[in-house]
Design a protein around this motif. Sequence first.
Motif, PDB file in Angstrom:
ATOM      1  N   GLU A  26      -3.664  -3.067  -2.642  1.00 16.34           N
ATOM      2  CA  GLU A  26      -3.217  -1.672  -2.580  1.00 16.34           C
ATOM      3  C   GLU A  26      -4.297  -0.733  -2.067  1.00 16.34           C
ATOM      4  O   GLU A  26      -4.007   0.202  -1.316  1.00 16.34           O
ATOM      5  CB  GLU A  26      -2.753  -1.212  -3.970  1.00 16.34           C
ATOM      6  N   LYS A  30      -4.428  -2.597   2.126  1.00 17.05           N
ATOM      7  CA  LYS A  30      -3.172  -1.850   2.276  1.00 17.05           C
ATOM      8  C   LYS A  30      -2.003  -2.791   2.570  1.00 17.05           C
ATOM      9  O   LYS A  30      -1.008  -2.391   3.192  1.00 17.05           O
ATOM     10  CB  LYS A  30      -3.273  -0.790   3.379  1.00 17.05           C
ATOM     11  N   PRO A  33       1.419  -0.841   1.017  1.00 13.01           N
ATOM     12  CA  PRO A  33       1.194   0.585   1.261  1.00 13.01           C
ATOM     13  C   PRO A  33       1.812   1.423   0.154  1.00 13.01           C
ATOM     14  O   PRO A  33       2.832   1.052  -0.443  1.00 13.01           O
ATOM     15  CB  PRO A  33       1.897   0.834   2.603  1.00 13.01           C
ATOM     16  N   SER A  35       3.971   4.090  -1.590  1.00 16.06           N
ATOM     17  CA  SER A  35       5.212   4.812  -1.328  1.00 16.06           C
ATOM     18  C   SER A  35       5.721   5.373  -2.643  1.00 16.06           C
ATOM     19  O   SER A  35       5.677   4.702  -3.683  1.00 16.06           O
ATOM     20  CB  SER A  35       6.267   3.895  -0.695  1.00 16.06           C
TER      21      SER A  35
END
Length: 225
Positions: A26, A30, A33, A35
């Motif tokens: 995270e 990434k 990603p 959200s």
Amino acid sequence: MALTPGPWSYSSLKLFETCPKKYHAERITKEVPFSDTDATLYGKELHTAAELYIKEGTPIDPRFAFIQPYLDKLNGIAGDKYCEIKLGVKKNDGRLVACDFFDPDVWFRGVADLVIIDGEKAYIVDYKTSKSARYADTRQLALMAAALFLKYPEIKKIKTSLLFVVSKDFIKEDFMADWGLNVFSELNGLLEQRAKAYENDVWNPIPNGLCRRWCKVLSCAHCGS
């Protein structure tokens, strides 16, 4: 080339503690990603409503009317009120000192939802929108208190609380300036583990209750298990 640890926060260190593999996916690669979910959007909107009510007296969105009694009590506390105050700490010749949130040498960063300062006494309040206070972690309160003591050395006592606005729970803890910066030394072991993970680029997974339904790190053998 070894990765270099950047500034850390309560949330990022807690993520590393929960699972270094998830932290890596995270925060570094990434692979997962960020959200917003319905829950995070709801939390952001509630925080904004609380901030505007405290700062400007903006009427609260009817969806969040249930938090107004709490905010009115906070408004009634004497002192200067600061919403979403950004705090930074850096190391200077081995000592921890306050710095700007975006200082190039910042080591720790934290954001307090509400700070009230009244002379030698202060209050820190963090709003929580989760449905239960069962897993409340008071290290967050200790970190924010330590950073505030550094920024305002005239403060001698800080009353802190995690305000769970949905479950109506208050997790409270008081801190005194003469206790020093104990929370940072208490986290040294975990911070050293994080530093080693960066140095060696090794991010071992920690299987836990989040793996089956709540983890999206598909490269991990434990995802969905």
